[in-house]
Design an enzyme around this catalytic site. Structure first.
Site, PDB file in Angstrom:
ATOM      1  N   LYS A   1      42.938  34.837  38.628  1.00 47.23           N
ATOM      2  CA  LYS A   1      42.344  34.651  37.309  1.00 47.23           C
ATOM      3  C   LYS A   1      43.406  35.011  36.269  1.00 47.23           C
ATOM      4  O   LYS A   1      44.325  35.737  36.587  1.00 47.23           O
ATOM      5  CB  LYS A   1      41.117  35.572  37.136  1.00 47.23           C
ATOM      6  CG  LYS A   1      40.091  35.508  38.257  1.00 47.23           C
ATOM      7  CD  LYS A   1      39.181  34.326  38.087  1.00 47.23           C
ATOM      8  CE  LYS A   1      38.131  34.309  39.209  1.00 47.23           C
ATOM      9  NZ  LYS A   1      37.346  33.100  39.258  1.00 47.23           N
TER      10      LYS A   1
ATOM     11  N   HIS B   1      35.773  25.029  49.356  1.00 48.80           N
ATOM     12  CA  HIS B   1      34.970  25.598  48.273  1.00 48.80           C
ATOM     13  C   HIS B   1      33.765  24.700  48.042  1.00 48.80           C
ATOM     14  O   HIS B   1      33.847  23.496  48.173  1.00 48.80           O
ATOM     15  CB  HIS B   1      35.806  25.718  46.994  1.00 48.80           C
ATOM     16  CG  HIS B   1      35.113  26.525  45.939  1.00 48.80           C
ATOM     17  ND1 HIS B   1      34.135  25.994  45.137  1.00 48.80           N
ATOM     18  CD2 HIS B   1      35.232  27.821  45.583  1.00 48.80           C
ATOM     19  CE1 HIS B   1      33.690  26.941  44.317  1.00 48.80           C
ATOM     20  NE2 HIS B   1      34.338  28.059  44.566  1.00 48.80           N
TER      21      HIS B   1
END
EC number: 4.1.1.39
Length: 449
Positions: free
Chosen positions: A166, A285
């Site tokens: 992130k 994912h």
């Protein structure tokens, strides 16, 4: 008159067959049906069976050219849902011949392709599928599976640790690679591209791949452990996706990543085949899954998407956390975690498993727990998921007050402490916080977290 008669007729005359004995080769489906007012459940269940197999709204003369008895889906059992008004579980059996071999795409098109917009139903949800060995054997399945992955990584007897880099969007490739290096150097096994990191103007895919590979090799050299970064190969076309996977292999990366729902099952299966042929692990994912699986009475349960992925192919898949920021009930989650990992799973309605599933030695998929978890969750996660899992801490690593590497250290120390405590026979559920506190005496990084 024996001849052909046009006109609309009740589905239940043909497609509701309560005395049908299911065959070992049938694909079985459990649908949660909410009929419109005034529609009897048998008619609703039969309508689902018909529309997802051979039926249409009227009798057509070409029906005479085929054998309906051989090819039709059959609604063979209906039960009312306890505690719900006007909700039923309809069980449908599909003959194997209705499906193309080795195509998850075709299987889903048939079973959930058209019937969900049906007027006679207020809502419809596919709760579970039983995939017979006769069908699952036409699929390659996961590129490698759990055991092969452990052998490639040389990591045994504990869950693996990951971290999503992130801020997910906006870093340059060089700074991104730096964050990857810090996390891996600190003690994580994997770092991860966020699912929406593909190839944007601020960071093109090739630059990212190169800097991440550099980070990998540096961290590997310094720690003596094998490291990985999930390089997201998801792209706008299958050709571009394969190009990225090929480049990852040329860099010597151990693992690539794909968003299997937005990318599509056809693309995913192609990528999985490439990964097996070339020794790449494949991390999956599930972006977009909640669009499909969040409604309790309409759509598809995630356990169906999970089974579909195991057939299409993937070595890791995100499967909820039970404890973090995203929704997931414990027993239900453990149900589909077992469906992903185990060879043979017994029917167990308390865990949402409607059918006994025998995967006949198709490789397993490692479930990934990710989303809003941090070190205090570690004992619970270790206990819930066991060794064959990847625990992913994004903000839980990068949010450490001292920085990324100490955040990674804190997670690794917490994990090793939990695994050791478990192996010594301590009760993680009860003593979890105490175990973390003890460990933090010896680790300033963990204490700071």
């Amino acid at each position: 008159s024996v001849g052909f008669k046009a006109g609309v007729k009740d589905y239940k005359l043909t497609y509701y067959t309560p005395d049908y004995e299911t065959k070992d080769t049938d694909i079985l489906a459990a649908f949660r049906v909410t009929p419109q007012p005034g529609v009897p459940p048998e008619e609703a269940g039969a309508a689902v069976a018909a529309e997802s197999s051979t039926g249409t709204w009227t009798t057509v003369w070409t029906d005479g050219l085929t054998s309906l008895d051989r090819y039709k889906g059959r609604c063979y059992h209906i039960e009312a849902v306890v505690g719900e008004d006007n909700q039923y579980i309809a069980y449908v059996a599909y003959p194997l011949d209705l499906f193309e071999e080795g195509s998850v795409t075709n299987m889903l098109t048939s079973i959930v392709g058209n019937v969900f917009g049906f007027k006679a139903l207020r809502a419809l949800r596919l709760e579970d599928l039983r995939i017979p060995p006769a069908y699952s054997k036409t699929f390659q399945g996961p590129p490698h599976g759990i055991q092969v992955e452990r052998d490639k990584l040389n990591k045994y007897g504990r869950p693996l640790l990951g971290c999503t880099i992130k801020p997910k969007l906006g870093l340059s490739a060089k700074n991104y690679g730096r964050a990857v290096y810090e996390c891996l150097r600190g003690g994580l096994d994997f770092t991860k591209d966020d699912e929406n990191v593909n190839s944007q103007p601020f960071m093109r895919w090739r630059d990212r791949f190169v800097f991440c590979a550099e980070a990998l090799y540096k961290a590997q050299a310094e720690t003596g452990e094998i490291k990985g970064h999930y390089l997201n190969a998801t792209a706008g076309t299958c050709e571009e996706m394969m190009k990225r996977a090929v480049f990852a292999r040329e860099l010597g990366a151990p693992i690539v990543m794909h968003d299997y729902l937005t990318g599509g099952f056809t693309a995913n299966t192609s990528l999985a085949h490439y990964c097996r042929d070339n020794g790449l692990l494949l991390h999956i994912h599930r972006a977009m899954h909640a669009v499909i699986d969040r409604q309790k009475n309409h759509g598809m349960h995630f356990r169906v998407l999970a089974k579909a992925l195991r057939m299409s192919g993937g070595d890791h898949i995100h499967g909820g956390t039970v404890v973090g920021k995203l929704e997931g009930e414990r027993e239900i989650t453990l149900g589909f975690v077992d469906l992903l990992r185990d060879d043979y799973i017994e029917k167990d309605r308390s865990r949402g498993i409607f059918f006994t599933q025998d995967w006949v030695s198709m490789p397993g998929v490692i479930p990934v727990a990710s989303g809003g978890i941090h070190v205090w969750h570690m004992p619970a996660l270790t206990e819930i998921f066991g060794d064959d899992s990847v625990l992913q801490f994004g903000g839980g690593t990068l949010g450490h007050p001292w920085g990324n590497a100490p955040g990674a250290v804190a997670n690794r120390v917490a994990l090793e402490a939990c695994v050791q405590a478990r192996n010594e026979g301590r009760d993680l559920a009860r003593e979890g916080n105490e175990i973390i506190r003890e460990a933090s005496k010896w680790s300033p990084e963990l204490a700071a977290a």
